[in-house]
Design an enzyme around this catalytic site. Sequence first.
Site, PDB file in Angstrom:
ATOM      1  N   SER A   1     -10.586 -38.727  29.797  1.00 33.82           N
ATOM      2  CA  SER A   1     -10.351 -38.298  29.037  1.00 33.82           C
ATOM      3  C   SER A   1      -9.533 -36.396  28.877  1.00 33.82           C
ATOM      4  CB  SER A   1     -12.118 -38.089  28.299  1.00 33.82           C
ATOM      5  OG  SER A   1     -12.456 -37.579  27.325  1.00 33.82           O
TER       6      SER A   1
ATOM      7  N   HIS B   1     -23.984 -65.772  22.436  1.00 35.55           N
ATOM      8  CA  HIS B   1     -24.523 -64.598  21.628  1.00 35.55           C
ATOM      9  C   HIS B   1     -24.514 -63.317  22.483  1.00 35.55           C
ATOM     10  CE1 HIS B   1     -25.673 -68.244  19.004  1.00 35.55           C
ATOM     11  NE2 HIS B   1     -26.837 -68.267  20.600  1.00 35.55           N
TER      12      HIS B   1
ATOM     13  N   GLU C   1      -7.831 -52.634  27.306  1.00 35.28           N
ATOM     14  CA  GLU C   1      -8.083 -52.480  25.803  1.00 35.28           C
ATOM     15  C   GLU C   1      -6.618 -52.162  25.245  1.00 35.28           C
ATOM     16  OE1 GLU C   1     -11.276 -48.748  25.035  1.00 35.28           O
ATOM     17  OE2 GLU C   1      -9.898 -48.276  25.810  1.00 35.28           O
TER      18      GLU C   1
ATOM     19  N   LYS D   1     -15.210 -39.184  31.723  1.00 38.75           N
ATOM     20  CA  LYS D   1     -15.279 -40.293  31.238  1.00 38.75           C
ATOM     21  C   LYS D   1     -14.419 -41.013  32.565  1.00 38.75           C
ATOM     22  CE  LYS D   1     -15.008 -41.303  27.376  1.00 38.75           C
ATOM     23  NZ  LYS D   1     -15.884 -43.119  27.025  1.00 38.75           N
TER      24      LYS D   1
ATOM     25  N   GLN E   1      18.046 -65.457  11.767  1.00 36.78           N
ATOM     26  CA  GLN E   1      18.635 -63.760  12.774  1.00 36.78           C
ATOM     27  C   GLN E   1      17.477 -63.390  13.777  1.00 36.78           C
ATOM     28  OE1 GLN E   1      22.592 -61.659  12.381  1.00 36.78           O
ATOM     29  NE2 GLN E   1      21.831 -59.673  12.102  1.00 36.78           N
TER      30      GLN E   1
HETATM   31  N1  ARG Z   1      23.750 -63.071  14.779  1.00 35.43           N
HETATM   32  C1  ARG Z   1      23.491 -64.209  14.047  1.00 35.43           C
HETATM   33  C2  ARG Z   1      22.472 -65.070  13.997  1.00 35.43           C
HETATM   34  O1  ARG Z   1      21.151 -64.421  15.027  1.00 35.43           O
HETATM   35  C3  ARG Z   1      24.842 -65.231  14.158  1.00 35.43           C
HETATM   36  C4  ARG Z   1      25.684 -66.427  13.588  1.00 35.43           C
HETATM   37  C5  ARG Z   1      25.925 -66.405  12.054  1.00 35.43           C
HETATM   38  N2  ARG Z   1      25.849 -67.577  11.912  1.00 35.43           N
HETATM   39  C6  ARG Z   1      26.930 -66.664  10.482  1.00 35.43           C
HETATM   40  N3  ARG Z   1      26.479 -68.158  10.279  1.00 35.43           N
HETATM   41  N4  ARG Z   1      26.538 -66.697   9.815  1.00 35.43           N
HETATM   42  O2  ARG Z   1      22.018 -66.182  13.454  1.00 35.43           O
END
Ligand code: ARG
Length: 457
Positions: free
Chosen positions: A275, A154, A288, A281, A320
Amino acid sequence: MKLWQGRFSAPMSADADLFNESLSFDKKLYRADITASLAHAEMLGKCNIISAEEAQTIQDGLNGILSDVESGALTIENAEDIHSFVEENLVKRIGQAGKKLHTARSRNDQVATDFRLYVRESCDKAISLIKALVETLVLRAKESAKYLLPGFTHLRKAQPVSCGQYLNAYSEMFLRDLDRFAACRRRLNVMPLGSAALAGTSYPIDREITRELLGFDEISENSLDAVSDRDFVADYLFAASLAMAHLSRLCEDTILYTSDEFGYWNIPDEYSTGSSIMPQKKNPDLPELVRGKTGRVYGHLTSILTVIKGLPLAYNKDFQEDKECFFDAETTLFSCVSIYTALMQKITFNVNRMFEEAGGGFSTATDIADYLAKKGMPFRDAHGVTGRLVQYCIKEKKTLFSLTLKEFRKESELFEEDILNAVTPRASAEARNSVGGSSLSAVRRGVNSIRRRLKKY
Ligand code: ARG
């Protein structure tokens, strides 16, 4: 020109192209992409899907791209993604044969394979950095095993502990992180290549060849799952999040312990900041910042979990979005672990101040209760007697270890001369010789045990 332009009568508009592209960040996958393509080409040749000469020409071309990218002769630009970039460059270099590389493959199994290769390496890097951190902590634990500092519950002084035992506690956390990254690596080491777009392929491929070449332990067993599995990204980001949580706790302790109010440790000037207005300081900006960056890694874990959730089988472009969160998390983790390793190498201990404080707050009261209990008094009664002694000390402005035997005996006849030693902070820490406890020998055993377990990595 897009890889898929054939079906379209108009080129993509510039804004759509910019929104859709991933090259700006997935260029980091260039080496993984070329490595996987080299293996794929070799397999296509060995299985007579393309001729041996074509396979060789493709491999030479790919190796040329790799060395030109690494030397800086070739800049990764002007393509939709890294996969398109490599393939388009290959065709530019070697002509017709280059157009055969994508036989029996899709970008869907390609990106899944590339990314696994990349994350696998990242697990190895995380393991080596965290290992270096634990090596530092355990070295500092060994040298500070004999120093006492207050142990808290605590955030109130509870019992004296060994500085080595305290540092060993963090080594235990980071050992678990090592285990998590090793497990993540093991689970991800399954090869999706050969799953093609989603349904598998009609070509007579041999996935064992590519598996072996790429160092995967197994091949994926369901093509729909293989192209749409990003569990390994979530797995990595969870391991990274928890490692950051552990670092962040160490940061919090560092910030407290190096404050004037605590005064247990010092951060050396080279790792401190000042600071702009207050000339006196000395600020703990580095801990941090590490504590602050922890939130960012948690955010990336939440991102990937949210991307995965609700996606219909199999591949969707949402995937993606798995990359930027990953790349930022790994960079953040690596920089935080590295800076903290350096900081823990340099941190100094104010041994006397830690020792004085270890005895404050009546931190050896439990030892008095234990003393009486060992002489036959039920622990609950012993707790009561000791509580009254603490009250007496508060009233008389005394410490438990400055009481005389006479004062002890006013509360119980069971006290004898040896209580005067038992109640000191050193004796308190030494008494706790159980596995993982605060005694010098328990801490040394802890150091050895950590070093033994560290050898696994
Ligand atoms: N840049 C795409 C990704 O990161 C690659 C795969 C693309 N595939 C597709 N069916 N458009 O997923």
